[in-house]
Design an enzyme around this catalytic site. Structure first.
Site, mmCIF file in Angstrom:
data_model
loop_
_atom_site.group_PDB
_atom_site.id
_atom_site.type_symbol
_atom_site.label_atom_id
_atom_site.label_comp_id
_atom_site.label_asym_id
_atom_site.label_seq_id
_atom_site.Cartn_x
_atom_site.Cartn_y
_atom_site.Cartn_z
ATOM 1 N N ARG A 56 0.865 -1.178 0.000
ATOM 2 C CA ARG A 56 0.000 0.000 0.000
ATOM 3 C C ARG A 56 0.899 1.225 0.000
ATOM 4 O O ARG A 56 2.117 1.104 0.093
ATOM 5 C CB ARG A 56 -1.020 -0.005 1.152
ATOM 6 C CG ARG A 56 -0.686 -0.741 2.392
ATOM 7 C CD ARG A 56 0.462 -0.177 3.167
ATOM 8 N NE ARG A 56 0.321 1.252 3.358
ATOM 9 C CZ ARG A 56 1.288 2.098 3.610
ATOM 10 N NH1 ARG A 56 2.533 1.683 3.705
ATOM 11 N NH2 ARG A 56 1.077 3.388 3.772
ATOM 12 N N GLY A 57 0.277 2.392 -0.133
ATOM 13 C CA GLY A 57 1.066 3.607 -0.332
ATOM 14 C C GLY A 57 1.157 3.851 -1.832
ATOM 15 O O GLY A 57 1.517 2.940 -2.593
ATOM 16 N N ALA A 58 0.809 5.076 -2.257
ATOM 17 C CA ALA A 58 0.624 5.323 -3.692
ATOM 18 C C ALA A 58 1.825 4.935 -4.561
ATOM 19 O O ALA A 58 1.661 4.188 -5.543
ATOM 20 C CB ALA A 58 0.230 6.789 -3.908
ATOM 21 N N ARG A 99 -7.193 -0.179 -6.824
ATOM 22 C CA ARG A 99 -7.565 0.876 -5.862
ATOM 23 C C ARG A 99 -7.763 2.167 -6.659
ATOM 24 O O ARG A 99 -6.977 2.441 -7.570
ATOM 25 C CB ARG A 99 -6.498 1.068 -4.761
ATOM 26 C CG ARG A 99 -6.417 -0.140 -3.818
ATOM 27 C CD ARG A 99 -5.527 0.111 -2.633
ATOM 28 N NE ARG A 99 -6.137 1.001 -1.652
ATOM 29 C CZ ARG A 99 -5.494 1.450 -0.581
ATOM 30 N NH1 ARG A 99 -4.234 1.100 -0.345
ATOM 31 N NH2 ARG A 99 -6.096 2.244 0.277
ATOM 32 N N GLN A 203 -1.544 2.072 10.040
ATOM 33 C CA GLN A 203 -0.266 2.219 9.315
ATOM 34 C C GLN A 203 0.758 2.995 10.146
ATOM 35 O O GLN A 203 1.959 2.799 9.993
ATOM 36 C CB GLN A 203 -0.491 2.956 7.980
ATOM 37 C CG GLN A 203 -1.243 2.171 6.924
ATOM 38 C CD GLN A 203 -2.725 2.463 6.940
ATOM 39 O OE1 GLN A 203 -3.287 2.794 7.977
ATOM 40 N NE2 GLN A 203 -3.388 2.325 5.795
ATOM 41 N N ASP A 244 -1.754 10.656 -1.872
ATOM 42 C CA ASP A 244 -2.193 9.687 -2.883
ATOM 43 C C ASP A 244 -2.452 10.331 -4.226
ATOM 44 O O ASP A 244 -2.316 9.698 -5.271
ATOM 45 C CB ASP A 244 -3.452 8.946 -2.420
ATOM 46 C CG ASP A 244 -3.041 7.690 -1.690
ATOM 47 O OD1 ASP A 244 -2.550 7.830 -0.555
ATOM 48 O OD2 ASP A 244 -3.165 6.600 -2.278
ATOM 49 N N ASN A 254 -5.082 12.490 0.787
ATOM 50 C CA ASN A 254 -4.198 11.605 1.566
ATOM 51 C C ASN A 254 -5.053 10.860 2.588
ATOM 52 O O ASN A 254 -6.274 11.068 2.667
ATOM 53 C CB ASN A 254 -3.086 12.423 2.253
ATOM 54 C CG ASN A 254 -1.996 11.524 2.827
ATOM 55 O OD1 ASN A 254 -1.526 10.613 2.152
ATOM 56 N ND2 ASN A 254 -1.609 11.746 4.062
ATOM 57 N N LYS A 255 -4.416 10.010 3.339
ATOM 58 C CA LYS A 255 -5.097 9.144 4.311
ATOM 59 C C LYS A 255 -6.111 9.921 5.143
ATOM 60 O O LYS A 255 -5.820 11.025 5.613
ATOM 61 C CB LYS A 255 -4.037 8.503 5.209
ATOM 62 C CG LYS A 255 -4.545 7.612 6.325
ATOM 63 C CD LYS A 255 -5.423 6.497 5.830
ATOM 64 C CE LYS A 255 -4.764 5.661 4.773
ATOM 65 N NZ LYS A 255 -5.738 4.765 4.066
#
Ligand code: MRU
Length: 353
Positions: A56-58, A99, A203, A244, A254-255
């Site tokens: 995960r993570g762009a 995603r 995370q 992201d 973002n998150k």
């Protein structure tokens, strides 16, 4: 996907490994308890690994998808040397569905697709692998530059807050927000990192803390609601986060929780830095509200570590990302340069370089 012991030390800089013509991912769902790699053989497995948060993570999602295209090409070329280009379009579509928010996923797939279109006859695997490796290596190099540029903005003796994980695990290596923090730490500009735990996937507590503790950088966890109180104590210099997707006007997805952090930061006079490669910037999206936001299963909120924590019968609203308006962002730091107080003109100037 099958678990595969790999003869390398599991570390955040080796979360995505291409070795002996195979793709391996460090399973981020079970960190920090277990350090275990999964071997992926197909584009379908790669898609599942992205959707299910193995990786995960762009930027890391984009790099993984590029390797997924290599796996797809291997299978499609074996299936039909004449028709593989037609057949692989299904795999590209599948990977793109993994995603919706991470710009790097689509950026990376577009780059692989452009190469596919330019290739002559013959086995495409080596050429596609070179491109995937280039995407991977360029991301690490970008993060190093972002780290240096971002660290220049941090005053000595700062404490910083970060949210989610924008570290080596979320990228090709070194990290974006954590890249800045790593570089600033080396220059003795950061005394203390506060990491939001980042419900529901944790995370922050699982991944950011794992990375920073291993690097010997002092890190303390905050529950997601504690940032305002921490800032009110007066010694936080910056909120430093990744992204992201960044819209053409500098709005930042973002998150979930980044937006509230930015609002609280402005109230307390704390500055907000967004560290991201230009592969995260989407100039086709004018403003943040056009960025597609992923919603995930409410069960992620209703459970914690597999245990039901929500009252029986209650529902949950589970958007995975939020959008912070550019007006709340003090700096966007990319490998192409720093944009202070971002707006549409400054972002266009950056992307023209
Ligand atoms: O849901 P995740 O874990 O993929 O979300 C990740 C983030 O929000 C990161 O901050 C972002 O992708 C930047 S990673 C360098």
């Amino acid at each position: 996907m099958k678990p595969m012991p790999l003869n390398i030390q599991a570390d955040a800089d080796h979360a995505i490994v291409w070795r002996n013509d195979r793709l391996y991912l460090l399973d981020q769902r079970i960190l920090p308890g277990r350090e275990s790699y999964l071997e992926l053989q197909t584009a379908a497995e790669t898609t599942c690994a992205i959707t299910d948060m193995v990786v995960r993570g762009a930027p890391a999602i984009g790099i993984t998808a590029a390797y997924g295209v290599v796996l797809a090409a291997r299978h499609r070329y074996a299936e039909s040397q004449d028709e593989w280009r037609v057949l692989i379009s299904r795999d590209l579509e599948l990977l793109a569905s993994a995603r919706p928010t991470a710009r790097n996923l689509f950026w990376s797939l577009q780059r692989m697709e452009a190469l596919i279109e330019s290739l002559g006859p013959g086995d495409p695997e080596d050429r596609l692998l070179s491109e995937a490796r280039a995407i991977h290596e360029e991301d690490i190099a970008a993060n190093r530059t972002i780290g240096e540029l971002g660290a220049e903005l941090v005053e000595g003796g700062s404490s910083v807050i970060t949210h989610c994980n924008a570290g080596a695990l979320a990228t090709g290596g070194y990290g974006t927000a954590l890249g800045v923090i790593r570089s600033a730490w080396r220059k003795q500009k950061v005394d203390q990192v506060y990491a939001d735990e980042t419900r529901p996937w944790l995370q922050g507590s699982r991944l950011t803390a794992w990375e920073l503790v291993r690097d010997g950088i002092p890190v303390t966890l905050l529950t997601d609601g504690a940032a305002a109180s921490r800032m009110a104590r007066g010694d936080i210099g910056w909120v430093i986060v990744g992204s992201d997707r960044i819209a053409a006007n500098g709005d930042v997805a973002n998150k979930i929780g980044t937006y509230s952090l930015a609002v609280v930061a402005r109230h307390h006079g704390v500055k907000v830095m967004v560290a991201a490669p230009t592969s995260t910037v989407d100039m086709s999206v004018a403003v943040g509200k056009e960025i597609p936001i992923e919603f995930r299963d409410p069960a992620e909120v209703l459970q914690c570590g597999g245990t039901q924590v929500g009252a029986p019968g209650v529902g949950a609203w589970n958007p995975v990302f939020d959008v912070t308006p550019a007006s709340l962002v003090d700096a966007i730091v990319t490998e192409k340069g720093v944009v202070l107080m971002p707006d549409a003109k400054k972002m266009a100037d950056l992307m023209r370089n």
